[in-house]
Design an enzyme around this catalytic site. Structure first.
Site, PDB file in Angstrom:
ATOM      1  N   SER A  91       0.936  -1.333  -0.073  1.00 27.63           N
ATOM      2  CA  SER A  91      -0.031  -0.020  -0.071  1.00 27.63           C
ATOM      3  C   SER A  91       0.802   1.295  -0.198  1.00 27.63           C
ATOM      4  CB  SER A  91      -0.942  -0.087   1.179  1.00 27.63           C
ATOM      5  OG  SER A  91      -0.216   0.265   2.481  1.00 27.63           O
ATOM      6  N   LYS A 111       6.670  -1.164   7.177  1.00 30.02           N
ATOM      7  CA  LYS A 111       5.981   0.199   6.885  1.00 30.02           C
ATOM      8  C   LYS A 111       7.031   1.150   7.102  1.00 30.02           C
ATOM      9  CE  LYS A 111       1.932   2.363   8.681  1.00 30.02           C
ATOM     10  NZ  LYS A 111       0.671   2.253   9.483  1.00 30.02           N
ATOM     11  N   ASP A 222      -8.839   6.676  15.208  1.00 29.09           N
ATOM     12  CA  ASP A 222      -9.122   6.412  13.828  1.00 29.09           C
ATOM     13  C   ASP A 222      -9.712   5.519  13.302  1.00 29.09           C
ATOM     14  OD1 ASP A 222      -9.328   8.015  11.072  1.00 29.09           O
ATOM     15  OD2 ASP A 222      -7.644   6.972  10.480  1.00 29.09           O
ATOM     16  N   ASP A 239      -3.368   0.172  12.078  1.00 31.58           N
ATOM     17  CA  ASP A 239      -3.036   1.322  11.975  1.00 31.58           C
ATOM     18  C   ASP A 239      -3.255   2.259  13.230  1.00 31.58           C
ATOM     19  OD1 ASP A 239      -2.649   1.404   9.328  1.00 31.58           O
ATOM     20  OD2 ASP A 239      -4.454   1.760   8.966  1.00 31.58           O
TER      21      ASP A 239
END
Length: 303
Positions: A91, A111, A222, A239
Site C-alpha cells: 500500500s 512500513k 481513527d 493502524d
C-alpha cells in the site's frame, strides 16, 4: 462472508495480563540511533546496499521515502535478521508506504514513514498532549521517528490487552517491521471490501476489542471499517500510529468519533446500534444500568 479468507464466525483472542487502566508510559527515545550512524559513516557495505535498493524496480520512484537515514534503518534491520529480501509495495499513502518482505521466519510487512513528505500537522494533533512525547519540539525528523516508535509501542500494548493486531516485530528510526496479514496471492481484505454474513458477530468482536483497548488506557483515534481486516477467520485492527493514551486531553473526542464511525458502519449492515450505545459499552459508563447494549458473548443466539 464471501471473501475466501473470511468465515461466518470470528474468534476473540484471550487477553494476556493487561496493564492497568491509565498506567503511565515510558518515554520514547527520538535521539539519533544506529541507523543515523550508519548513514553518516557510509561504509562500503552500506553503499553497496544503498545502490541495490536504489536500483530495484519497486523502489525507483521512492526518493521521498528512502532518504539516507531511512536506508540506514533498513540496512540495520537486514543486519539484525528482520528482513532478508524485499518485495513490492502492499500500500502507498501520504504518510507511509508498506512493503512486503521476506524474513528468516516468513513474510513480513515493512512500513516506511516518510520523513520529508509526512503530514506534520495531522501527526501533531495526536502527539501533543501524549505524555510519552512531551518536549519533542517541532523537528520533523523527531516527530516522524516518535510516531513510528509510538505505533510499535501501541501495537505491543494492544496485543497484551488481548486485541488482535499485527504482531510488532522490530522498529528502527522511521521503519516498522510487523506481521504480514494475507496470503501469498494478496493482502487481507478490509471490512469495507468483504460481504459480511453475520454483521452482529463481527460488531461484537470489534466493540470488545475497542473496550479492551480502552481498559488498557488506549483509544485508537481513527477506527473505522477501513482499518479492520479479515485474516484467517479473525478480525484484526490496523493502524495504531495515531492511537493516544487516556492522558491525552482530546482522548474523549477521539473515542466518541471512533464509536460513531464503527456504529454507523455496522448499522448500515443491519445491526441495531448507534454511537452512544457503543460509547457506553466501550467506556463502561452503561454497565450500572445495562446500557441498553447487547451481550457481547451471545453470538450463538445472533445467527
Amino acid at each position: 462472508m464471501s471473501d475466501p479468507d473470511a468465515s461466518g464466525e470470528f474468534d476473540l483472542l484471550e487477553p494476556d495480563e493487561a496493564d492497568a487502566f491509565g498506567d503511565e508510559w515510558e518515554e520514547i527515545d527520538v535521539s539519533d540511533d544506529e541507523a543515523d550512524r550508519i548513514a553518516r559513516k557510509r561504509d562500503r557495505e552500506f553503499l553497496t546496499f544503498r545502490k541495490r535498493i536504489k536500483d530495484a524496480d519497486q523502489f525507483k520512484v521512492e526518493d521521498s521515502v528512502f532518504d539516507e537515514a531511512t536506508l540506514g534503518a533498513l540496512y540495520k534491520l537486514v543486519q539484525d535478521g528482520h528482513i532478508a529480501a524485499f518485495g513490492g509495495p502492499l500500500s502507498t499513502g501520504k504518510e507511509a508506504n508498506v512493503y512486503l518482505a521476506a524474513s528468516d521466519d516468513g513474510e513480513v510487512a515493512v512500513k516506511v514513514y516518510r520523513i520529508n513528505a509526512s503530514d506534520f500537522r495531522s501527526m501533531r494533533e495526536y502527539l501533543d498532549g501524549d505524555p510519552r512525547f512531551e518536549g519533542i519540539g517541532s523537528d520533523k525528523k523527531k516527530v516522524v521517528v516518535a510516531w513510528t516508535k509510538k505505533e510499535f509501542a501501541n501495537l505491543q500494548r494492544a496485543a497484551r490487552a488481548g486485541v488482535r493486531v499485527p504482531e510488532p516485530i522490530a522498529v528502527q528510526r522511521n521503519v516498522l517491521v510487523m506481521e504480514y496479514l494475507g496470503t501469498e496471492e494478496d493482502r487481507a481484505r478490509r471490512l469495507n471490501e468483504v460481504e459480511i454474513e453475520n454483521p452482529r458477530v463481527a460488531y461484537e468482536v470489534v466493540r470488545e476489542y475497542m473496550r479492551r483497548l480502552f481498559r488498557a488506557g488506549l483509544v485508537h483515534g481513527d477506527l473505522s471499517e477501513y482499518n479492520v481486516v479479515v485474516h484467517d477467520g479473525e478480525l484484526v485492527v490496523l493502524d495504531l500510529g495515531q492511537a493516544v493514551t487516556v492522558h491525552h486531553p482530546n482522548y474523549r473526542d477521539f473515542l466518541e468519533r471512533d464509536c460513531e464511525n464503527v456504529a454507523n458502519f455496522f448499522a448500515r449492515q443491519g445491526v441495531e446500534t448507534d454511537g452512544d450505545q457503543l460509547l457506553a459499552f466501550v467506556s463502561g459508563e452503561g454497565e450500572a444500568d445495562g446500557g441498553g447494549e447487547l451481550d457481547p458473548y451471545d453470538a450463538e443466539e445472533s445467527g
